[in-house]
Design an enzyme around this catalytic site. Structure first.
Site, mmCIF file in Angstrom:
data_model
loop_
_atom_site.group_PDB
_atom_site.id
_atom_site.type_symbol
_atom_site.label_atom_id
_atom_site.label_comp_id
_atom_site.label_asym_id
_atom_site.label_seq_id
_atom_site.Cartn_x
_atom_site.Cartn_y
_atom_site.Cartn_z
ATOM 1 N NE ARG A 162 19.904 -28.230 -30.267
ATOM 2 C CZ ARG A 162 20.150 -27.550 -31.194
ATOM 3 N NH1 ARG A 162 18.870 -27.161 -32.042
ATOM 4 N NH2 ARG A 162 21.124 -26.805 -31.573
ATOM 5 C CD GLU A 208 17.716 -25.743 -35.119
ATOM 6 O OE1 GLU A 208 17.526 -24.974 -36.120
ATOM 7 O OE2 GLU A 208 18.595 -25.295 -34.430
ATOM 8 C CE1 TYR A 211 14.374 -25.610 -39.819
ATOM 9 C CE2 TYR A 211 16.732 -25.880 -39.614
ATOM 10 C CZ TYR A 211 15.608 -25.679 -39.170
ATOM 11 O OH TYR A 211 15.300 -25.524 -37.836
ATOM 12 C CD GLU A 218 21.581 -24.459 -37.989
ATOM 13 O OE1 GLU A 218 21.690 -23.200 -38.391
ATOM 14 O OE2 GLU A 218 20.674 -25.260 -38.153
ATOM 15 C CG ASN A 266 20.095 -28.240 -36.555
ATOM 16 O OD1 ASN A 266 19.965 -29.238 -35.732
ATOM 17 N ND2 ASN A 266 20.406 -26.910 -36.271
ATOM 18 C CG HIS A 321 21.004 -21.218 -31.195
ATOM 19 N ND1 HIS A 321 20.615 -22.605 -31.200
ATOM 20 C CD2 HIS A 321 20.650 -20.885 -32.027
ATOM 21 C CE1 HIS A 321 19.814 -22.744 -32.347
ATOM 22 N NE2 HIS A 321 19.955 -21.529 -33.131
HETATM 23 C C1 FCB Z 1 18.429 -22.896 -37.960
HETATM 24 C C2 FCB Z 1 18.805 -22.097 -36.639
HETATM 25 C C3 FCB Z 1 17.467 -21.888 -35.704
HETATM 26 C C4 FCB Z 1 16.223 -21.197 -36.710
HETATM 27 C C5 FCB Z 1 16.059 -22.435 -37.650
HETATM 28 C C6 FCB Z 1 14.929 -21.894 -38.679
HETATM 29 O O1 FCB Z 1 19.320 -22.373 -38.823
HETATM 30 O O2 FCB Z 1 19.487 -23.119 -35.598
HETATM 31 O O3 FCB Z 1 17.875 -20.876 -34.799
HETATM 32 O O4 FCB Z 1 16.524 -20.025 -37.069
HETATM 33 O O5 FCB Z 1 17.161 -22.358 -38.606
#
Ligand code: FCB
Length: 438
Positions: free
Chosen positions: A77, A346, A294, A166, A292, A121
């Site tokens: 990607r 992600e 985290y 995002e 995505n 992006h």
């Molecule tokens: C996300 C972004 C990516 C990277 C990660 C850690 O928010 O999409 O570009 O910075 O975090």
């Protein structure tokens, strides 16, 4: 944890984005983007760096494709820098810029890797920012033109095209807190921009659909669960509002054709101006949803707010490691919406460890276990893209935060596989062979 099994046809990938790795910001006719401008403003980037060289991927993409190949992943990607292919964000196309993505896509296909393209992006052409950027409704049409051209050129060769990456970040960090380009600090602007981003997504989907190409079309959203810190009514209310403002704010218009009431009420006078027919444009069938993930949101109404327990620790970004949030999020989305196939577009962690990054292996494995739980619960997840292939320019953190499974020595541009890269390669091989991976 040794018996985590993902479906046999599960797609394994790695992810990057244009501004974070390409460099060559002025080469071959490329126009400047808002991130070039932002980096040039003193104090914006913590280590004072910029994206002018980054990982020099523009010149080293062949080596990087070889690395991708050596990992044995199915898919890669990446994003296209709009200003590279259309320097002013309107008008003439820059053939030299398209040439780069042509060569990259060819190199991937030669190795049997699926290219997954993201159109936006975060690197808006500066020329469009000069006309108001995402606050200007006309930018939505400019984006749809760009999407149409990209689908026309690449729609038979890439596996998927995502409109935005995002949009929450573009809207809130770019226009609300000023942490990201273009650096505005205006809460009302952030809300209006979020609507324009969604509208531009809808217009782009229409324009690309009209091309009738095989590439799957969708969007990538960053999402989290919002957990109340305690059982207090105040914490519960805060968590509900956070979920409405962040997750439902983007999901509801796309999948239900309306904004969530709770968030609209909260925005009050800052609620977006919505044109007649906008929500019909936004509410269109997607071929896939990119998620995505985290961390979760930990919601405390107390002052000072209670901090998340961080039982599994924090990453180098300071983000709580909370894998169960991924299964909880996916199960919640599955319960609330009628969803297309999902890809985790992600997931990964920042860590300063240069080589023997055991903590990254643990992070990824725990999130894959959470994914297996969600799939067992009925969520249709088709693939996983680890963020990131390479250490790279981590936005306002500059080069100080390293997300790569491949280490980059920025002085020499030497790439070295970290333990996590070798582990990921072996994990994928084991999953394909139907063996439980360690
Ligand atoms: C996300 C972004 C990516 C990277 C990660 C850690 O928010 O999409 O570009 O910075 O975090």
């Amino acid at each position: 944890m040794n018996d985590i099994r993902l479906p046999p046809d599960f797609l394994w990938g790695v992810a990057t984005s244009a501004f974070q790795i390409e460099g060559a910001q002025r080469e071959d006719g490329k126009g400047l983007s808002i991130w070039d401008t932002f980096c040039s403003q003193p104090g914006r980037i913590k280590d004072g760096s910029d994206g002018s060289v980054a990982c020099d991927h523009y010149h080293r993409y062949r080596e990087d494709v070889d690395i991708i190949d050596s990992l044995g992943v199915d898919a890669y990607r990446f994003s296209m820098a709009w200003a590279r292919v259309q320097p002013d964000g309107r008008g003439a196309w820059n053939e030299a810029g398209f040439g780069f993505y042509d060569r990259l896509i060819d190199a991937l296909l030669e190795k049997g890797k699926q290219p997954h393209l993201t159109l936006y992006h975060w690197d808006l052409p500066q020329a469009l920012q000069d006309e108001g950027g995402w606050l200007n409704r006309d930018t939505c049409q400019r984006f749809a033109d760009y999407a149409q051209e990209a689908a026309h050129r690449f729609g038979t060769r890439v596996a998927s095209i995502a409109t935005h990456n995002e949009p929450w970040c573009t809207a809130n960090l770019g226009h609300g807190t000023g942490q990201f380009a273009p650096g505005l600090r205006d809460p009302a602007a952030a809300v209006q921009v979020s609507h324009h981003l969604l509208l531009s997504h809808g217009l782009a989907m229409r324009a690309m659909r009209a091309q009738n190409q095989p590439a799957a079309l969708g969007i990538v959203l960053n999402q989290w669960t919002a957990d109340p810190a305690t059982d207090s009514a105040a914490d519960h209310a805060l968590a509900a509002l956070e979920y409405a403002r962040s997750v439902q704010w983007f999901m509801d218009p796309i999948f239900k054709g309306r904004y969530p009431e709770l968030a609209l009420r909260h925005h009050g006078a800052h609620a977006p101006r919505i044109g007649a027919g906008d929500l019909e444009v936004i509410h269109q069938p997607l071929d896939f949803l990119g998620v995505n993930y985290y961390f979760r949101a930990y919601c405390s109404a107390e002052q000072p707010p209670r901090q998340a327990p961080c039982a599994l620790g924090r990453t180098d970004m300071g983000w709580e490691i909370y894998p169960q949030g991924l299964s909880e999020l996916l199960l919640a989305l599955h319960a609330e919406y009628t969803l297309p196939p999902i890809y985790i577009t992600e997931n990964g962690m920042a860590s300063a460890t240069p080589r023997h990054d055991r903590e990254r292996i643990d992070y990824v494995r725990a999130h894959l276990a959470a994914l297996a739980t969600a799939i067992a619960g009925g969520v249709d997840v088709r693939g996983y893209f680890l963020w990131s292939l390479l250490d790279n320019f981590e936005w306002d953190s500059g080069y100080a935060k390293r997300f790569g499974i491949v280490h980059v020595d920025y002085a020499t541009q030497q790439r070295t596989l970290k333990d996590s890269a070798l582990w990921y390669r072996d994990w994928i091989a084991a999953q394909r062979a139907g063996r439980a991976a360690a």
